[in-house]
Design a protein around this motif. Structure first.
Motif, PDB file in Angstrom:
ATOM      1  N   MET A  38       3.790  26.359 -10.378  1.00 52.23           N
ATOM      2  CA  MET A  38       3.046  25.111 -10.488  1.00 52.23           C
ATOM      3  C   MET A  38       3.870  23.891 -10.077  1.00 52.23           C
ATOM      4  SD  MET A  38       0.073  23.914 -11.034  1.00 52.23           S
ATOM      5  CE  MET A  38      -0.705  25.367 -11.721  1.00 52.23           C
ATOM      6  N   PRO A  39       5.159  23.757 -10.459  1.00 47.11           N
ATOM      7  CA  PRO A  39       5.945  22.620  -9.945  1.00 47.11           C
ATOM      8  C   PRO A  39       6.061  22.611  -8.427  1.00 47.11           C
ATOM      9  CG  PRO A  39       7.044  23.613 -11.825  1.00 47.11           C
ATOM     10  CD  PRO A  39       5.923  24.521 -11.467  1.00 47.11           C
ATOM     11  N   VAL A  40       6.176  23.784  -7.813  1.00 45.09           N
ATOM     12  CA  VAL A  40       6.243  23.852  -6.349  1.00 45.09           C
ATOM     13  C   VAL A  40       4.941  23.349  -5.739  1.00 45.09           C
ATOM     14  CG1 VAL A  40       6.588  25.365  -4.369  1.00 45.09           C
ATOM     15  CG2 VAL A  40       7.860  25.776  -6.486  1.00 45.09           C
ATOM     16  N   LEU A  41       3.815  23.766  -6.303  1.00 42.83           N
ATOM     17  CA  LEU A  41       2.510  23.331  -5.790  1.00 42.83           C
ATOM     18  C   LEU A  41       2.306  21.833  -5.992  1.00 42.83           C
ATOM     19  CD1 LEU A  41       0.224  26.272  -7.006  1.00 42.83           C
ATOM     20  CD2 LEU A  41       1.135  25.884  -4.711  1.00 42.83           C
ATOM     21  N   VAL A  42       2.794  21.308  -7.108  1.00 42.04           N
ATOM     22  CA  VAL A  42       2.646  19.870  -7.368  1.00 42.04           C
ATOM     23  C   VAL A  42       3.430  19.053  -6.352  1.00 42.04           C
ATOM     24  CG1 VAL A  42       3.250  18.036  -8.995  1.00 42.04           C
ATOM     25  CG2 VAL A  42       2.085  20.082  -9.811  1.00 42.04           C
ATOM     26  N   MET A  43       4.672  19.421  -6.092  1.00 36.26           N
ATOM     27  CA  MET A  43       5.474  18.701  -5.116  1.00 36.26           C
ATOM     28  C   MET A  43       4.891  18.834  -3.708  1.00 36.26           C
ATOM     29  SD  MET A  43       7.950  17.043  -6.595  1.00 36.26           S
ATOM     30  CE  MET A  43       6.658  16.641  -7.800  1.00 36.26           C
ATOM     31  N   TYR A  44       4.357  20.006  -3.405  1.00 37.92           N
ATOM     32  CA  TYR A  44       3.730  20.206  -2.098  1.00 37.92           C
ATOM     33  C   TYR A  44       2.482  19.338  -1.951  1.00 37.92           C
ATOM     34  CZ  TYR A  44       1.498  22.562   1.840  1.00 37.92           C
ATOM     35  OH  TYR A  44       0.893  22.840   3.042  1.00 37.92           O
ATOM     36  N   MET A  45       1.672  19.265  -3.014  1.00 36.84           N
ATOM     37  CA  MET A  45       0.489  18.408  -2.954  1.00 36.84           C
ATOM     38  C   MET A  45       0.885  16.944  -2.825  1.00 36.84           C
ATOM     39  SD  MET A  45      -2.756  17.953  -5.510  1.00 36.84           S
ATOM     40  CE  MET A  45      -3.813  19.052  -4.573  1.00 36.84           C
ATOM     41  N   ALA A  46       1.965  16.532  -3.499  1.00 36.00           N
ATOM     42  CA  ALA A  46       2.418  15.143  -3.377  1.00 36.00           C
ATOM     43  C   ALA A  46       2.806  14.835  -1.938  1.00 36.00           C
ATOM     44  CB  ALA A  46       3.587  14.896  -4.330  1.00 36.00           C
ATOM     45  N   CYS A  47       3.494  15.759  -1.288  1.00 31.34           N
ATOM     46  CA  CYS A  47       3.875  15.555   0.115  1.00 31.34           C
ATOM     47  C   CYS A  47       2.646  15.473   1.010  1.00 31.34           C
ATOM     48  CB  CYS A  47       4.797  16.683   0.579  1.00 31.34           C
ATOM     49  SG  CYS A  47       6.412  16.705  -0.221  1.00 31.34           S
ATOM     50  N   MET A  48       1.678  16.361   0.800  1.00 30.50           N
ATOM     51  CA  MET A  48       0.457  16.338   1.609  1.00 30.50           C
ATOM     52  C   MET A  48      -0.350  15.070   1.344  1.00 30.50           C
ATOM     53  SD  MET A  48       0.618  18.936   3.518  1.00 30.50           S
ATOM     54  CE  MET A  48      -1.019  18.730   4.221  1.00 30.50           C
ATOM     55  N   GLY A  49      -0.367  14.621   0.086  1.00 30.99           N
ATOM     56  CA  GLY A  49      -1.080  13.390  -0.228  1.00 30.99           C
ATOM     57  C   GLY A  49      -0.450  12.176   0.431  1.00 30.99           C
ATOM     58  N   MET A  50       0.869  12.107   0.416  1.00 27.22           N
ATOM     59  CA  MET A  50       1.554  10.992   1.059  1.00 27.22           C
ATOM     60  C   MET A  50       1.404  11.055   2.573  1.00 27.22           C
ATOM     61  SD  MET A  50       4.970  10.778  -1.349  1.00 27.22           S
ATOM     62  CE  MET A  50       5.624   9.365  -0.476  1.00 27.22           C
TER      63      MET A  50
ATOM     64  N   LEU B 170       0.802  -1.218   0.000  1.00 29.41           N
ATOM     65  CA  LEU B 170       0.000   0.000   0.000  1.00 29.41           C
ATOM     66  C   LEU B 170       0.841   1.277   0.000  1.00 29.41           C
ATOM     67  CD1 LEU B 170      -2.935   0.794  -0.153  1.00 29.41           C
ATOM     68  CD2 LEU B 170      -3.051   0.746   2.343  1.00 29.41           C
ATOM     69  N   PRO B 171       1.911   1.400   0.802  1.00 28.99           N
ATOM     70  CA  PRO B 171       2.726   2.625   0.738  1.00 28.99           C
ATOM     71  C   PRO B 171       3.313   2.881  -0.642  1.00 28.99           C
ATOM     72  CG  PRO B 171       3.221   1.417   2.735  1.00 28.99           C
ATOM     73  CD  PRO B 171       2.359   0.514   1.911  1.00 28.99           C
ATOM     74  N   GLY B 172       3.852   1.844  -1.276  1.00 28.16           N
ATOM     75  CA  GLY B 172       4.412   2.014  -2.611  1.00 28.16           C
ATOM     76  C   GLY B 172       3.359   2.350  -3.644  1.00 28.16           C
ATOM     77  N   LEU B 173       2.181   1.732  -3.523  1.00 30.94           N
ATOM     78  CA  LEU B 173       1.101   2.006  -4.474  1.00 30.94           C
ATOM     79  C   LEU B 173       0.627   3.444  -4.368  1.00 30.94           C
ATOM     80  CD1 LEU B 173      -1.003   1.037  -6.545  1.00 30.94           C
ATOM     81  CD2 LEU B 173      -2.449   0.350  -4.612  1.00 30.94           C
ATOM     82  N   THR B 174       0.432   3.915  -3.141  1.00 29.30           N
ATOM     83  CA  THR B 174      -0.040   5.288  -2.968  1.00 29.30           C
ATOM     84  C   THR B 174       0.986   6.305  -3.449  1.00 29.30           C
ATOM     85  OG1 THR B 174       0.779   5.238  -0.679  1.00 29.30           O
ATOM     86  CG2 THR B 174      -1.540   4.700  -1.040  1.00 29.30           C
ATOM     87  N   SER B 175       2.257   6.054  -3.173  1.00 28.52           N
ATOM     88  CA  SER B 175       3.282   7.013  -3.599  1.00 28.52           C
ATOM     89  C   SER B 175       3.387   7.082  -5.114  1.00 28.52           C
ATOM     90  CB  SER B 175       4.638   6.636  -2.995  1.00 28.52           C
ATOM     91  OG  SER B 175       5.088   5.388  -3.497  1.00 28.52           O
ATOM     92  N   VAL B 176       3.343   5.938  -5.777  1.00 29.56           N
ATOM     93  CA  VAL B 176       3.424   5.928  -7.237  1.00 29.56           C
ATOM     94  C   VAL B 176       2.217   6.628  -7.852  1.00 29.56           C
ATOM     95  CG1 VAL B 176       3.350   4.438  -9.270  1.00 29.56           C
ATOM     96  CG2 VAL B 176       4.881   3.885  -7.382  1.00 29.56           C
ATOM     97  N   ALA B 177       1.028   6.328  -7.336  1.00 30.30           N
ATOM     98  CA  ALA B 177      -0.179   6.942  -7.890  1.00 30.30           C
ATOM     99  C   ALA B 177      -0.207   8.448  -7.662  1.00 30.30           C
ATOM    100  CB  ALA B 177      -1.418   6.294  -7.271  1.00 30.30           C
ATOM    101  N   ILE B 178       0.193   8.875  -6.472  1.00 27.67           N
ATOM    102  CA  ILE B 178       0.149  10.307  -6.164  1.00 27.67           C
ATOM    103  C   ILE B 178       1.201  11.070  -6.941  1.00 27.67           C
ATOM    104  CG2 ILE B 178       0.540  11.997  -4.331  1.00 27.67           C
ATOM    105  CD1 ILE B 178      -0.768  10.031  -2.393  1.00 27.67           C
ATOM    106  N   VAL B 179       2.433  10.577  -6.951  1.00 29.58           N
ATOM    107  CA  VAL B 179       3.517  11.313  -7.604  1.00 29.58           C
ATOM    108  C   VAL B 179       3.360  11.282  -9.118  1.00 29.58           C
ATOM    109  CG1 VAL B 179       6.004  11.367  -8.009  1.00 29.58           C
ATOM    110  CG2 VAL B 179       5.117  10.955  -5.711  1.00 29.58           C
ATOM    111  N   ARG B 180       3.007  10.136  -9.679  1.00 30.73           N
ATOM    112  CA  ARG B 180       2.921  10.034 -11.131  1.00 30.73           C
ATOM    113  C   ARG B 180       1.719  10.760 -11.707  1.00 30.73           C
ATOM    114  NH1 ARG B 180       4.192   3.819 -13.111  1.00 30.73           N
ATOM    115  NH2 ARG B 180       6.407   3.730 -12.494  1.00 30.73           N
ATOM    116  N   ALA B 181       0.557  10.604 -11.110  1.00 26.84           N
ATOM    117  CA  ALA B 181      -0.666  11.070 -11.762  1.00 26.84           C
ATOM    118  C   ALA B 181      -1.491  12.045 -10.935  1.00 26.84           C
ATOM    119  CB  ALA B 181      -1.530   9.856 -12.134  1.00 26.84           C
ATOM    120  N   LEU B 182      -1.806  11.687  -9.693  1.00 24.64           N
ATOM    121  CA  LEU B 182      -2.792  12.460  -8.949  1.00 24.64           C
ATOM    122  C   LEU B 182      -2.311  13.869  -8.626  1.00 24.64           C
ATOM    123  CD1 LEU B 182      -4.214   9.742  -6.510  1.00 24.64           C
ATOM    124  CD2 LEU B 182      -5.230  10.648  -8.604  1.00 24.64           C
ATOM    125  N   ALA B 183      -1.091  14.005  -8.135  1.00 27.15           N
ATOM    126  CA  ALA B 183      -0.602  15.323  -7.726  1.00 27.15           C
ATOM    127  C   ALA B 183      -0.545  16.301  -8.899  1.00 27.15           C
ATOM    128  CB  ALA B 183       0.761  15.204  -7.058  1.00 27.15           C
TER     129      ALA B 183
END
Length: 266
Positions: A159-171, A91-104
């Motif tokens: 926008m790249p800053v916001l994307v990385m920030y959202m990825a961190c919050m999502g994880m 589950l940790p690996g799945l969520t990180s891949v999904a969030i970083v690759r697509a969702l964020a």
């Protein structure tokens, strides 16, 4: 013998086709003007910093809440499917891949289209309606340089800053959900979450963010800069900025994904 040289009247289809090509020409000229002026002095650093604050800092509360909820919901919805195969440890690996690759990138771009695009379209539209843009041109100031270039540069950089920030919050949200059901520490979650990530995944997200930021800023500026007269035109500029930005974001998502898959290892 008289020859009738009068051209036949244009049909509705031909008129719409002419309007479409005229619109495409105007858009290409507008975008080309940006690349022709962005590297030429004078540089409006103060306006760029202010617009970066408007685009980035003021978007953090919404990005934080959305990213946190996305992480919780995705982890919660993915657990039953993995539990059927006894693979909840993935589950940790799945969520990180999904969030970083697509969702964020995608969710941040859609939020940016709704908040940033509409704001830019409405602001420039109101300035066009009240003839402030014309007044800037008469006073010797380059309105395109001051209004359009600064906003597009700010949205492209933030926008790249916001994307990385959202990825961190999502994880972070995913970790809180996983820690309630699984015996995993924070360091253990981070180790498992980053193990399946490649440099290509992070770089792809940043490339998407740059493209999305440029698109949102350019669409919002174009719609507002060419707003029709009257308050109704301001509303149409804001709504057109949102709809057009979202449509282009989805198209760009598909195209970038197809290109990146060529370089992604099997």
């Amino acid at each position: 013998m008289d020859i009738n040289t009068t051209s036949p009247p244009k049909t509705v289809f031909s008129l719409r086709l002419d309007a479409m090509f005229t619109r495409l020409y105007n858009v290409s000229v507008f975008v080309g003007q940006f690349f022709g002026q962005v590297f030429r002095p004078p540089y409006e650093f103060r306006e760029i910093i202010w617009q970066a604050y408007e685009v980035g800092v003021r978007s953090l509360p919404l990005i934080s809440l959305t990213g946190f909820i996305v992480g919780i919901v995705f982890a919660n919805q993915s657990r039953p499917s993995l539990a059927e195969f006894g693979a909840t440890s993935w589950l940790p690996g799945l969520t990180s891949v999904a969030i970083v690759r697509a969702l964020a990138p995608l969710v941040t771009a859609l939020i940016g289209a709704g908040r940033i695009g509409s704001s830019i379209g409405a602001e420039l539209g109101s300035m066009r309606v009240t003839e402030q843009i014309d007044a800037m041109a008469v006073s010797g100031t380059n309105p395109y340089k001051f209004l359009v270039v600064s906003r597009v540069v700010a949205s492209t950089l933030m926008m790249p800053v916001l994307v990385m920030y959202m990825a961190c919050m999502g994880m972070l949200g995913a970790y809180l959900n996983i820690s309630q059901h699984e015996a995993v520490s924070f360091l253990g979650y981070i180790n498992q979450a980053f193990k399946p990530l490649w440099f290509l995944d992070i770089s792809t997200s940043l490339i998407k963010a740059v493209v999305y930021g440029f698109t949102i800023g350019m669409v919002g500026c174009y719609q507002g800069y060419h707003s029709a007269k009257g308050t109704e035109g301001v509303g149409k500029s804001a709504s057109a900025s949102v709809v057009t930005s979202m449509f282009l974001v989805f198209i760009e998502e598909i195209l970038i994904l197809q290109v990146i898959n060529v370089f992604r290892p099997n």
